[in-house]
Design a protein around this motif. Structure first.
Motif, PDB file in Angstrom:
ATOM      1  N   HIS A 241      44.928  42.882  40.122  1.00 51.85           N
ATOM      2  CA  HIS A 241      44.561  41.491  39.846  1.00 51.85           C
ATOM      3  C   HIS A 241      44.519  40.671  41.134  1.00 51.85           C
ATOM      4  N   GLU A 242      45.522  40.871  41.971  1.00 50.49           N
ATOM      5  CA  GLU A 242      45.604  40.107  43.221  1.00 50.49           C
ATOM      6  C   GLU A 242      44.424  40.411  44.144  1.00 50.49           C
ATOM      7  N   ALA A 243      43.977  41.673  44.138  1.00 46.75           N
ATOM      8  CA  ALA A 243      42.879  42.082  45.008  1.00 46.75           C
ATOM      9  C   ALA A 243      41.507  41.885  44.362  1.00 46.75           C
ATOM     10  N   GLY A 244      41.479  41.447  43.096  1.00 50.43           N
ATOM     11  CA  GLY A 244      40.217  41.232  42.402  1.00 50.43           C
ATOM     12  C   GLY A 244      39.525  42.521  41.983  1.00 50.43           C
ATOM     13  N   ILE A 245      40.326  43.560  41.712  1.00 54.57           N
ATOM     14  CA  ILE A 245      39.777  44.865  41.331  1.00 54.57           C
ATOM     15  C   ILE A 245      39.807  45.015  39.814  1.00 54.57           C
ATOM     16  N   SER A 246      38.709  45.493  39.238  1.00 56.74           N
ATOM     17  CA  SER A 246      38.618  45.708  37.788  1.00 56.74           C
ATOM     18  C   SER A 246      38.232  47.156  37.519  1.00 56.74           C
ATOM     19  N   GLY A 247      38.178  47.517  36.222  1.00 59.96           N
ATOM     20  CA  GLY A 247      37.784  48.870  35.849  1.00 59.96           C
ATOM     21  C   GLY A 247      38.970  49.795  35.701  1.00 59.96           C
ATOM     22  N   PRO A 248      38.790  51.086  35.956  1.00 60.15           N
ATOM     23  CA  PRO A 248      39.889  52.043  35.776  1.00 60.15           C
ATOM     24  C   PRO A 248      40.924  51.949  36.896  1.00 60.15           C
ATOM     25  N   LEU A 249      42.168  52.243  36.557  1.00 60.14           N
ATOM     26  CA  LEU A 249      43.261  52.285  37.535  1.00 60.14           C
ATOM     27  C   LEU A 249      44.001  53.599  37.343  1.00 60.14           C
ATOM     28  N   ILE A 250      44.146  54.351  38.429  1.00 59.16           N
ATOM     29  CA  ILE A 250      44.848  55.637  38.404  1.00 59.16           C
ATOM     30  C   ILE A 250      46.301  55.404  38.784  1.00 59.16           C
ATOM     31  N   SER A 251      47.222  55.774  37.899  1.00 59.54           N
ATOM     32  CA  SER A 251      48.649  55.539  38.146  1.00 59.54           C
ATOM     33  C   SER A 251      49.446  56.830  38.005  1.00 59.54           C
ATOM     34  N   CYS A 252      50.725  56.757  38.376  1.00 58.78           N
ATOM     35  CA  CYS A 252      51.641  57.910  38.270  1.00 58.78           C
ATOM     36  C   CYS A 252      51.060  59.175  38.900  1.00 58.78           C
ATOM     37  N   ASN A 253      50.450  58.988  40.080  1.00 56.36           N
ATOM     38  CA  ASN A 253      49.858  60.101  40.845  1.00 56.36           C
ATOM     39  C   ASN A 253      48.758  60.839  40.096  1.00 56.36           C
ATOM     40  N   GLY A 254      48.136  60.167  39.136  1.00 55.43           N
ATOM     41  CA  GLY A 254      47.042  60.777  38.392  1.00 55.43           C
ATOM     42  C   GLY A 254      47.399  61.206  36.985  1.00 55.43           C
ATOM     43  N   ALA A 255      48.642  60.992  36.576  1.00 52.43           N
ATOM     44  CA  ALA A 255      49.051  61.376  35.218  1.00 52.43           C
ATOM     45  C   ALA A 255      48.441  60.452  34.170  1.00 52.43           C
ATOM     46  N   GLU A 256      48.119  59.229  34.570  1.00 50.49           N
ATOM     47  CA  GLU A 256      47.497  58.266  33.654  1.00 50.49           C
ATOM     48  C   GLU A 256      46.328  57.560  34.333  1.00 50.49           C
ATOM     49  N   ILE A 257      45.298  57.300  33.549  1.00 50.77           N
ATOM     50  CA  ILE A 257      44.210  56.420  33.981  1.00 50.77           C
ATOM     51  C   ILE A 257      43.984  55.432  32.846  1.00 50.77           C
ATOM     52  N   ARG A 258      44.087  54.151  33.170  1.00 49.93           N
ATOM     53  CA  ARG A 258      43.915  53.099  32.172  1.00 49.93           C
ATOM     54  C   ARG A 258      42.904  52.069  32.651  1.00 49.93           C
ATOM     55  N   ASP A 259      42.261  51.414  31.693  1.00 48.39           N
ATOM     56  CA  ASP A 259      41.401  50.279  32.013  1.00 48.39           C
ATOM     57  C   ASP A 259      42.287  49.078  32.327  1.00 48.39           C
ATOM     58  N   ILE A 260      42.029  48.410  33.428  1.00 49.08           N
ATOM     59  CA  ILE A 260      42.881  47.303  33.865  1.00 49.08           C
ATOM     60  C   ILE A 260      42.891  46.162  32.852  1.00 49.08           C
ATOM     61  N   ALA A 261      41.735  45.802  32.330  1.00 50.42           N
ATOM     62  CA  ALA A 261      41.637  44.641  31.442  1.00 50.42           C
ATOM     63  C   ALA A 261      42.278  44.884  30.081  1.00 50.42           C
ATOM     64  N   THR A 262      42.038  46.058  29.501  1.00 51.89           N
ATOM     65  CA  THR A 262      42.481  46.318  28.125  1.00 51.89           C
ATOM     66  C   THR A 262      43.752  47.170  28.046  1.00 51.89           C
ATOM     67  N   GLU A 263      44.125  47.813  29.149  1.00 56.66           N
ATOM     68  CA  GLU A 263      45.237  48.771  29.215  1.00 56.66           C
ATOM     69  C   GLU A 263      44.965  50.026  28.378  1.00 56.66           C
ATOM     70  N   LYS A 264      43.718  50.197  27.935  1.00 59.83           N
ATOM     71  CA  LYS A 264      43.363  51.379  27.163  1.00 59.83           C
ATOM     72  C   LYS A 264      43.549  52.634  28.006  1.00 59.83           C
ATOM     73  N   LEU A 265      44.189  53.640  27.408  1.00 63.00           N
ATOM     74  CA  LEU A 265      44.424  54.907  28.089  1.00 63.00           C
ATOM     75  C   LEU A 265      43.133  55.724  28.083  1.00 63.00           C
ATOM     76  N   LEU A 266      42.601  55.996  29.272  1.00 65.86           N
ATOM     77  CA  LEU A 266      41.351  56.735  29.415  1.00 65.86           C
ATOM     78  C   LEU A 266      41.587  58.223  29.650  1.00 65.86           C
TER      79      LEU A 266
END
Length: 276
Positions: free
Chosen positions: A54-79
Motif C-alpha cells: 500500500h505504501e509503495a502503491g503496488i496492487s495485484g498479487p503479493l507473494i508471501s511466506c517465501n512463496g507458500a502463499e500468493i494473495r490478491d492485495i485488494a481482496t486478500e483472496k488466496l490465489l
C-alpha cells in the motif's frame, strides 16, 4: 518488451530501519507508469507485507511466506498455496523444543508460538506499531502440536530466531535431515522452513504465467539466501549491494545497498539500459 519486476522486502526494498525511501517509491511509480509491473515477493506473512505494498502503491498479487502463499492485495483472496504437511510440522516442533530455540509459525493470518518473548523484539514490535488491518494475531500457546492437531488448516511457514550462531547451525543441520521441507534464512539470526516445493522462484514462475503477464520479461531483485531461487528463475537478475555473494555472483546487475536506494538505482538501470 514489457517487464514484471519481483522485489524482496527486507534488505532490498526496505532500508535498515524497515522503511521504504521516497526514492524507491518514486522509482516504482515511474516503472509502473512506463508499463512495467512491480510485485512484492517476500518471506513476510501477507498482512505484514500488505502495508508496504500500500505504501509503495503496488496492487495485484503479493507473494508471501517465501512463496507458500500468493494473495490478491485488494481482496486478500488466496490465489495459490502450498503448506507444510502436519507430519513435518510435528518434526520441526520436536527439533525446536529439543534445541530450546524460539520458533513461531503462521496459519492463515495468525502467528503461533510457545514462547512469550522473541529474542529479536523487532519481529513482534513491527506488528504492534501498525494499523489494525496490517496486524497479525499473535497467540502464545502451551502446546502448538495440539493446536495444529485441532486445526483444519496447516502451517505456511516456520521461523526460528536465535542470537547464538552455533545453535542456528545445529538446528539447521537437524532440520535439513527432513527431506520433505525447504530450509533457508533471510537474516543472520533466523531460519525459515516451508514445504519442500515452496520457493520464491516457484512463485515467480506461477505469477509470470498469469494470462495478463504472458510474454513479460521477468526481473528479480533480492539480497538473501531465500531470494536465490527467485533470481535463478528470472531472466534479469539484480542483487543489492548488501547481498550475499551467491546472489552477486549470478547477478546481471549489482546495485547499491538497500540503505542507498538500491531498488531505485536498479529500476533506473532497467528503464535506461535493458532491451525494450
Amino acid at each position: 518488451m514489457s517487464k514484471i519486476i519481483f522485489i524482496d522486502l527486507d534488505g532490498t526494498l526496505l532500508d535498515s530501519g524497515k522503511k521504504i525511501s521516497k526514492e524507491n517509491k518514486d522509482a516504482i511509480k515511474s516503472a509502473e507508469e512506463k508499463g512495467l509491473k512491480v510485485i512484492i515477493c517476500t518471506g513476510k506473512v501477507f498482512r505484514s507485507a500488505k502495508r508496504f505494498a500500500h505504501e509503495a502503491g503496488i496492487s495485484g498479487p503479493l507473494i508471501s511466506c517465501n512463496g507458500a502463499e500468493i494473495r490478491d492485495i485488494a481482496t486478500e483472496k488466496l490465489l495459490y498455496s502450498d503448506f507444510l504437511r502436519k507430519e513435518d510440522c510435528y518434526k520441526v516442533i520436536d527439533i525446536c523444543r529439543k534445541e530450546n530455540i524460539y520458533f513461531h509459525a503462521y496459519i492463515n493470518h495468525d502467528m503461533f508460538t510457545e514462547m512469550d518473548e522473541c529474542p529479536t523484539p523487532l519481529y513482534w514490535r513491527e506488528n504492534t506499531e501498525v494499523p489494525e488491518e496490517y496486524r497479525v494475531k499473535i497467540e502464545v500457546v502451551s502446546d502448538f502440536k495440539e493446536t495444529l492437531k485441532n486445526s483444519s488448516e496447516s502451517v505456511s511457514k516456520f521461523l526460528m530466531v536465535s542470537h547464538d550462531p552455533h545453535q542456528l547451525i545445529e538446528v539447521r543441520r537437524l532440520l535439513e535431515e527432513i527431506d520433505t521441507i525447504n530450509v533457508m534464512c533471510s537474516e543472520h539470526d533466523n531460519i525459515e522452513v516451508v514445504n519442500k516445493s515452496v520457493s520464491k522462484g516457484t512463485a515467480l514462475v506461477f505469477v509470470s504465467e498469469f494470462e495478463k503477464y504472458k510474454g513479460y520479461e521477468t526481473v528479480a531483485m533480492g539480497d538473501s539466501e531465500n531470494d536465490l531461487s527467485m533470481l535463478l528463475k528470472s531472466q534479469y537478475k539484480v542483487a543489492m549491494g548488501n547481498a550475499n555473494e551467491a546472489l552477486k555472483n549470478i547477478a546481471d546487475f549489482v546495485s547499491v545497498t538497500n540503505d542507498e536506494n538500491g531498488v531505485a538505482k536498479a529500476i533506473d538501470n532497467i528503464l535506461n539500459n535493458c532491451p525494450k
